[in-house]
Write an enzyme that holds these catalytic residues in place. Structure first.
Site, short mmCIF file in Angstrom:
data_model
loop_
_atom_site.label_atom_id
_atom_site.label_comp_id
_atom_site.label_asym_id
_atom_site.label_seq_id
_atom_site.Cartn_x
_atom_site.Cartn_y
_atom_site.Cartn_z
N GLY A 182 -4.31 -23.69 15.62
CA GLY A 182 -5.35 -24.44 16.33
C GLY A 182 -6.61 -24.52 15.51
O GLY A 182 -6.60 -24.27 14.30
N ASN A 183 -7.71 -24.89 16.14
CA ASN A 183 -9.00 -24.92 15.45
C ASN A 183 -10.11 -24.64 16.44
O ASN A 183 -9.88 -24.51 17.63
CB ASN A 183 -9.19 -26.26 14.72
CG ASN A 183 -9.24 -27.44 15.67
OD1 ASN A 183 -10.19 -27.59 16.45
ND2 ASN A 183 -8.20 -28.27 15.66
#
Ligand code: CTP
Ligand code: CA
Length: 224
Positions: free
Chosen positions: A33-34
């Protein structure tokens, strides 16, 4: 304050917004993810709604909530799901603003069981996700306005303008990462907006809600 009222500028316009990160699973308990919070996209959704638009918000995983039931919220996890949701809604969209931080790569395979730590070194095969902005740029009609975001750490202006052209967007909103009051997780942002001719707006550091109003003003000028 004026922006808390539902104005009439965009009555009858259908707006598609993407927000937040995407999560790309590698096994049942892990993902790539980020740090995108989704705040900019959610602020845009609310601001467009306040201008009278019919808003569809396609959101990756975030803790944020939309308090307005008239905003159609579609929650997705992966880049592929976000792509599907956008493709479904784009044909009758007047304005699309893609503020999501979509994963560029996704694990080639999702392990059916939790991956065990066996080897000393472990590599993961990743494959490119589909570029939603680029795809919408390829299918967009004359009367549709397409707005992308850009996140750059170097050669910001040149890279942002390259993205505008390569993805056939009408506007690109460049997020400044230089300023610690701008970008991921914070409530403020600072942007430069480009169209094909160059810079159309350079904002100060301000609340994402206020940046959203600036972006909408630029969009409004383009569609009248
Ligand atoms: N975008 C998208 N689909 C993707 C990747 C990006 O729709 N699979 C959109 C983002 O929502 C943003 C714009 O494309 O509006 C630019 O995203 P950015 O990450 O800055 O650029 P990329 O084209 O992904 O290139 P790079 O990350 O290599 O700079
Ligand atoms: Ca990217």
């Amino acid at each position: 304050e004026h922006h808390y009222f539902r104005g009439k500028q965009l009555v009858g316009k259908k707006v598609l917004i993407t927000a937040g990160p995407t999560y790309e699973p590698l096994d049942p308990v892990r993902f790539i993810g980020n740090h995108s919070s989704g705040k900019m996209g959610y602020a845009l959704a609310t601001a467009f709604y306040n201008q009278g638009a019919d808003v569809v918000l396609v959101s990756g995983p975030t803790d944020l909530q939309i308090h307005n039931s008239a905003i159609q919220l579609i929650r997705v996890k992966t880049a592929a799901e976000m792509y599907q949701a956008c493709m479904g809604h784009f044909p009758d969209t007047d304005i699309a603003v893609l503020a999501a931080a979509v994963a560029d790569y996704s694990p080639a395979e999702v392990a059916p069981q939790k991956i065990k730590k066996t080897e000393e070194q472990f590599s993961l095969q990743l494959v490119k996700t589909r570029d939603i902005l680029k795809t919408l740029g390829e299918i967009k009609k004359e009367n549709q306005l397409l707005v992308g975001f850009a996140l750059e750490t170097n050669d910001e202006a040149a890279n942002a303008q390259k993205k505008l052209v390569s993805k056939n967007a009408d506007l690109i909103v460049l997020n400044s990462l230089r300023n610690t009051a701008a970008g991921f997780g914070v409530d403020t942002n600072q942007v430069i907006i480009y169209d094909k001719a160059g810079v159309v707006l350079e904002s100060d550091v301000k609340l994402k809600e206020e940046i959203a109003l600036d972006i909408i003003q630029v969009i409004h000028k383009k569609i009248v």
